[in-house]
Each structure stands twice: as C-alpha cells, then as structure tokens.
Design an enzyme around this catalytic site. Structure first.
Site, PDB file in Angstrom:
ATOM      1  CG  ASP A  29      -6.459   5.146  -4.011  1.00 33.79           C
ATOM      2  OD1 ASP A  29      -6.953   5.131  -2.873  1.00 33.79           O
ATOM      3  OD2 ASP A  29      -6.210   4.125  -4.659  1.00 33.79           O
ATOM      4  CG  HIS A  34      -1.648  -3.050   0.163  1.00 34.49           C
ATOM      5  ND1 HIS A  34      -2.047  -4.129  -0.589  1.00 34.49           N
ATOM      6  CD2 HIS A  34      -1.379  -2.061  -0.731  1.00 34.49           C
ATOM      7  CE1 HIS A  34      -2.040  -3.802  -1.876  1.00 34.49           C
ATOM      8  NE2 HIS A  34      -1.632  -2.549  -1.990  1.00 34.49           N
ATOM      9  NE  ARG A  74      10.381  -1.427  -3.176  1.00 31.09           N
ATOM     10  CZ  ARG A  74       9.109  -1.151  -3.486  1.00 31.09           C
ATOM     11  NH1 ARG A  74       8.742  -1.040  -4.729  1.00 31.09           N
ATOM     12  NH2 ARG A  74       8.214  -0.985  -2.524  1.00 31.09           N
ATOM     13  CD  GLU A  93      -5.130  -1.833  -4.597  1.00 28.51           C
ATOM     14  OE1 GLU A  93      -4.007  -2.281  -4.854  1.00 28.51           O
ATOM     15  OE2 GLU A  93      -5.358  -0.621  -4.448  1.00 28.51           O
ATOM     16  CG  ASP A 108      -7.839   1.388  -6.239  1.00 23.42           C
ATOM     17  OD1 ASP A 108      -8.189   1.743  -7.373  1.00 23.42           O
ATOM     18  OD2 ASP A 108      -6.663   1.453  -5.826  1.00 23.42           O
ATOM     19  CD  GLN A 135      -0.715  -1.217 -10.062  1.00 25.08           C
ATOM     20  OE1 GLN A 135      -1.673  -1.972  -9.924  1.00 25.08           O
ATOM     21  NE2 GLN A 135      -0.218  -0.516  -9.063  1.00 25.08           N
ATOM     22  CE  LYS A 175      -4.096   0.950  -8.435  1.00 22.39           C
ATOM     23  NZ  LYS A 175      -4.442   0.224  -7.198  1.00 22.39           N
ATOM     24  CB  THR A 191     -12.959   3.708  -8.258  1.00 18.61           C
ATOM     25  OG1 THR A 191     -11.687   3.804  -8.913  1.00 18.61           O
ATOM     26  CG2 THR A 191     -12.762   3.669  -6.752  1.00 18.61           C
ATOM     27  CB  THR A 250      -4.860  -2.070  -0.179  1.00 19.82           C
ATOM     28  OG1 THR A 250      -4.985  -1.677  -1.546  1.00 19.82           O
ATOM     29  CG2 THR A 250      -5.479  -3.447   0.008  1.00 19.82           C
TER      30      THR A 250
END
Lengths: 446, 446
Positions: free
Chosen positions: A144, A151, A160, A215, A249, A256, A269, A273, A376
C-alpha cells in the site's frame, strides 16, 4: 510511448456489442471495457459452479472456462486461452504485452455486433444476477502506497500542523507492506476489529475500534514479475502492470494511533481490505491516459523515477466517488448517499509506473498477481476527502446525512460504496465497477 | 499445558539412530530433532531431482517423497503421509496437532536403532552434501515483530536518548508486514540494494546502501490458520505454531532512516530476508520450553495476551550466535569469526503464542505457511548485539576482526552466519542449523 497506451480498434467508440445491455448509455461494461474477474455461478436448484474466469460485458459475464476454447485464432494465443479457460489468471498475467493486446482484440471482435462467434458464445453468457464474484486471483504480496498528496497533507495537518508533509514525501514514493490474506472481494462483510486503545492514564484496554474508517484507493495488479536483485526501469515499468480496480483500505484510527510507532500500521489495517471484482486492463485504459504534471515548485524526480513517456502519458483519468448507506437508510429504502468526489490522477503525487520502478529499485522481486494500493485519493478540498478522518476533521466535526443521521466514523451496519469511471472526449466511458462493504459488529468477549 | 509442550518417547535421551552421524556428540540433527525441509538432489551426471520434502537425520536427509509411502501405521495418518510424499508441506501444516505428534513418533521409531523399516528406508537417505536446500514452502504472508527488548532499547537509545522505549512497547507486540516474495533460503546470495539516501542539503541521491546490516531473529511458521474475523485465543495459540527456524532480516540502515516516516520500513528491508532451511517443529522443542518471566516492574499483559500455560512454559530456550567471514578471511582459509552470542527467550518481551493472539485479535486471518519473525534478539550487553548497528554503536565505532580487518557495516563479499542450538539438562541438544548469506555488489547503472 509504452505499448499499453496504444490505441487500437478495440477503443473505437462506434463499436457495439451483440449483448444489448453493453450498449446502454453509461454502461459499466461496454465492449470497449472487457475487464477480467472470477465468479461462481449459482444454479436455480441451489448448486454452485466451481470458480471460473470471466469477462464482463453489459450485465452479463462471458464464462471463459467454456468460451476461451472456442476463440481459435493465432497459435501464439493458445497458451493464453488455455490459461484463461483453466482459471489461471496469474499465468495469463505473465503473458507478453503483445499477447495480452491480441487477446483483447480477439475478445472485442468476438463480442461486437457482427461476430461470427456470437451464436457459439451466447450459451456461455452468465447473467451477473446469477453469479457471485470471488477474488480474481490469490494475491502474493500487497503493497500500500501513500501517493495521495492531499490526503497526506490533510492527515499531516491534523497531527503536525507545522509540518504536514514530511521532508521525504516529494522524493520517496512512500509505501509499506500490507496483509494479503485478508484482502476480500466486494460485498464481503467486514467485521469491526477489536484492538488496544489507549485510555487517559496511558494504560490501554482491548475493545472494538470506535474510529473505524474507509480509505478510497485504486488497486493495481502486477503483470510480469522481475527476478530478485534486478530492478525494473521506468522504460519497462508499464509492461509490469496488468490492470486496476477499486480498493477500500479499511482503517481503525484509534488502534493505528496507539500501535504505529515505530514500524507503521499493523492491526489497524490488516483485519480487511476490500477490492472491486473486475480488473480493468491497462489496454482498456489507453484512451484515458494523460500527461503527468507536477506543480512547478515541486522537485524533479530522481532519474530512476523519470521517463519522458511517464511525463507524457503516465497518468490515468478516473473519476471517483464514495457513498454511504446506513442500516436505517437501507431499512427505509434509501440509496447510498454520496459523501465525496475526487479525481485521479490529480490526487496523486506518483504514477503507477513510478511505483513499480521504486518498489524494485533495491532489488525487491514483484510477482504476477501482486497488488499495489495507491493510498487515499482525496482531492484538494474538504468535500473531496477520501476518508472520514478528513471529512469529520479528525472526528471532531460530525457531518449530517440526507436522512438526518450523523457520522464521524463508521457504525455497525454502515455500507461503504466506492465507484470509479474513466471518461475521455471522443471515447466511450468505462467503469471500474464498485467495491462495497458492510460493517459488522466486533466479536464480543475477546 | 499446550499439547506441543508434552514430552513423549521421541524425547528420550537414550534414543540412538541407525544413521550413525546422528549419534555424534553435538550433532545438529539427532533422532530427537527430526526437522522438515525441502531439497533438490544433485546427481553425479549433472541432473537434478524435483524438489522433495525431507527430514534431517545426522548428515543425511530422509527423502519423504520415497519414504513416506513406506511408513504404514495408523490409517489416520494416511493423509499426512500422502501430503509429505507429495511435497505439500502447507497441507501437512494444517494437520491436527495429534496427527503431527503421531507422525513425529512414527518417524522417530523408523529412524531409531532397531527399526524394522531401516532396510527399506536406507535407499532413501540422501547425503546432505549431494542436496541443495530450497524454500520449505511458499510463504503467504510474512510478519516481522519487534519483540527483542534489548534491541529496541539500544536502537531507541541511538535515536531518542531521553525515551529509548516508546510508551506502547510494553503493551503492544509491535510488528509490521514484511515482504514474502523476497524471502530466500540459506546460501542464496544477497544483492546489496540501491536506494535513496539523503545528502547534506536535504536532497537525496540514488546509490548503494552504505550501511548494510543483518538482524538476528527466529522465524516461526504458522500451522493451522484461522478464519477472518475470528481471533485465536491464548488457549488455542500454541496449536497454530508449526515450528521455528533462524532468520536474518537484512536491513539497509541509511535507506531506512530516510524512508521510514510515517509508514515504517519498506525498501530498507524488502530486498531480501534469509531463513535457515530446516523447520524444527514445536514437538521437537518440548524439552526446551521454559517459564516466561517478566521483570517485576513490567505491566501485566492485557488478558487477551495472558494464559497460565504461557507463563508456565511459553518460552523456548535457544542459544544464538552470529559470525562473520569476510572475503579476505575466506581467501585465507579462516573460519567465520563469532561476533556475538545471545539467548532466547530472555532477549524477547513476548512469546510466540502472544504473537499469534495479538496478530489475530482484530480478526486478521493467518494461513498455513505464514512466517513470523521475532525481531532482533540482542542480549542486554553490547557483546550480545544482534545487529551491526548496535555492535558499531550506530556506525560510529568500528570493531576489529581477528585478522585485523575493521567493520562498521557489511562490505561486499561478507558472509553472515547465524546458528541456534537448544540445550536442556537431561536431554539431547538439538540445532536449528544455520542461515548463511553472502553480500554481492549492488547493480551498477540503475
């Protein structure tokens, strides 16, 4: 110009099929599409066939287990027809690009109006309503990527604000290895995962994910592989691509956030999927290839990620949508509500060819049937978000559905539907079909 | 107590084999070991056999393609013998634990002194010197964990002196998905990867990794799988383990530092992972099971990661060594020089059973033949480091080999050899064999 980009008679917009439903305006599977999938036929008496490969045409499937032996033609194609008849899609994926193009031409001629094979093939058309789609092939390795720059920027902004994009983003096609075993085909239910979630005093508890998300991605299947230790150059990269699908996804954001340092996402994840069942081939996508354009301020890619043909036609134009149908909407007979629209490739910072070249530059060997996810594919605006994390601003701002329900993340019973369509002036549009998955409650008592 | 921990007649230290080399002191493969592997037989005239499964005994391999049909015994074992004869190790891995134990008893009886089958089986012994080992099975998914707490702390110290262990470490068995396609068996050359490396002005260049490293790990193969969405509990976890091997998780530290944010290692690891060719079964490891003890200050694992049997006997005692032989040493006829010793399980924070329970708690499905890596098994002292990153203190302090050469990271021509042996008072020690790989120069002109 890579061969896969070449237009030929199969892209002629005047072509019509003797399967009438393929000729409807905005049909998903006109004779210009011809994607491959694998299906099981359900018989009225309750029995089911063994899985077979098929080609979608209108609202039918041409059963290749019966049809491929009837195709005849050049002896060079005998192996390909045998593989397709036997259900060996991985074997077929290893064919030379010229073979794959010739098979497409033969299928197009067989299914278009005026085909001499029509009477022979008609008994081997299966109505899609009588078929269940299964995985097109066993996927060896799944990678992936993280090519969706909007995204990456939007998610980075949440965590951040001072540095939404990390310094490596515009140099390295960021990717990680995903879980192959839990990739499922559209319409397979998805069980909400249990997992560790941190609580306020720094001690985690086990429980169902409360921040379950989707996603929106494209998937790309690998055609021929490469030997370990022998990189694939940009000049060769396109011929290692077989075709594309839609990919969801599924992501558990709370799991996470707690687990991902320092080695990346894992249980957040790998519970599931989902992919759409039909692989639209690179040959079918030829009319929708576009120049791949970077912003003027972006750095030039390193030489191993650059080729003129990639700049000229490395991109593929796909319009994407995500829709949501809650359990209440389903009970009330309401159709899924569209949550967002975005478009590929403007949403992506790297092309599929660049992903092939990067994945192999250190010597990693790709194998036929391997799957790449693009990451994504959100557009630049909030309305073009490819995940709920973005649509709900990190879960802080729930949004309202047409029936008045609110959502920040997915609830049990929610169905997520992703669709994709390719359009180009002067050509018949083709669809990637859809990938749909419905969330089931997490197992209790773990 | 999980059945795999149960001692039976096959562990009797008095047993001797009619294959004399199996009875030598410190033999790798005494009749108490009986690991499975896959080999190709080389004939004097230059031909080679198809790959077949075998059992190591002394310095020979019992060829199961010929021997399994001769084993006879209970009808319940017919399927198992057929799978082993056909080379279908994954099929065999799915057998119930009781079947696997019965096969082990039958092989032990067949290969011990006094066996009535000795004369029938002797023609199907292949000298190891006439065989090339290949991968024991196709690996579906490969997951690399990070259970080596001393390694995690030492590496963390290099990058985060104030917080060497992240807050999740003692709660979550940290792991990530690795690349299956590039796992190779011992003695396969390993090509140094090219990759992006940042240079001083923040712009990367492509070139050969200058900080190529090894990581000393154990590998564990999955026996039965679990259905997607259905976690494996700690009470069930041991029966999902088939056996262990040695694993070298080759790592390009300079590529890793540049690429790993935010999704973890990718090209820094996926060019190659090497494993030893013989899978030592969980049944063979029964005498070497140990209580799994945590430091008193460590938190109790969450309930889904705890069971009394795991506390009582969840650990496996393995002594591990890493040795290095440079090209110059090889030319001068010098043996590999031992770089470090460490021991499992004191080097690990989680047991294999805990890895199974954690991997599946969110619903991820394991499949027979999947491989887990434990993560780097360094001991607490610098001399017990399982990687060069630790031995050379991040590359800052080169060390000197017995012939006067210096190393911080691996050079072309260097061979890395990892070995493992299980010892327990009152039992015959058994070996995991070795995993060996030699570094070849990176491809030029990428």
């Amino acid at each position: 110009m890579p061969a896969a980009n070449t237009l030929d008679e199969t892209h002629d917009p005047a072509l019509r099929s003797w399967v009438d439903s393929a000729n409807l305006p905005e049909a998903d599977f006109p004779v210009q599409n011809l994607p491959f999938g694998r299906f099981i036929r359900a018989y009225p008496e309750g029995a089911a066939s063994a899985p077979a490969l098929g080609v979608a045409i209108g609202d039918h499937i041409l059963d290749l287990s019966a049809a491929a032996p009837l195709m005849g033609g050049a002896r060079l194609l005998n192996t390909a027809w045998s593989q397709l008849a036997a259900g060996d899609l991985k074997g077929y994926m290893q064919s030379a690009p010229a073979i794959r193009r010739a098979v497409r031409v033969a299928l197009s001629r067989a299914l278009r109006v005026g085909s001499e094979l029509a009477d022979n093939l008609r008994p081997h058309l299966v109505p899609m309503a009588q078929a269940a789609m299964v995985m097109p092939c066993a996927i060896g390795d799944y990678t992936d990527f993280y090519t969706g720059i909007h995204h990456a920027r939007a998610v980075g902004q949440l965590f951040r604000p001072d540095q939404p994009l990390l310094p490596n983003y515009k140099w390295v096609p960021i990717g990680y290895h995903g879980r192959s075993s839990s990739i499922v085909v559209s319409d397979t239910p998805v069980v909400r995962p249990n997992g560790q979630k941190p609580v306020s005093d720094g001690i985690p508890v086990l429980g169902p994910s409360q921040r379950l998300d989707y996603e929106l991605e494209l998937g790309a299947f690998v055609a021929q592989g490469n030997p370990q230790g022998q990189p694939v150059t940009m000049a060769q990269a396109e011929q290692h691509l077989f075709g594309v699908c839609l990919l969801n996804d599924w992501s558990a954001r709370d799991l996470q956030a707690w687990e991902y340092q320092p080695l990346g996402p894992f249980l957040a994840k790998n519970f599931a999927t989902s992919i759409s069942p039909w692989i639209v081939t690179m040959e079918a996508l030829a009319p929708f290839r576009r120049p791949f354009v970077r912003d003027p301020g972006d750095p030039s890619p390193l030489p191993y990620l650059h080729s003129q043909s990639n700049s000229d036609a490395g991109a593929i134009a796909v319009d994407l949508t995500v829709s949501l149908q809650t359990e209440a909407m389903r009970s009330d007979g309401l159709a899924p509500a569209e949550l967002s629209q975005s478009e590929y490739p403007s949403s992506a910072y790297w092309t599929l060819a660049q992903l092939v070249a990067h994945h192999t530059v250190g010597g990693c060997n790709l194998q036929s049937g391997d799957l790449f996810g693009t990451g994504t594919l959100s557009g630049p605006s909030a309305q073009q978000a490819g995940s709920l994390l973005e649509l709900s601003q990190g879960g802080r701002v729930p949004f309202t559905l047409p029936n008045g329900e609110q959502r920040s993340f997915l609830q049990d019973g929610d169905s997520v539907v992703m669709q994709g369509r390719c359009r180009a002036s002067g050509f018949v549009s083709i669809s990637l079909g859809q990938v749909r998955g419905t969330v089931q409650a997490a197992p209790a008592g773990v």
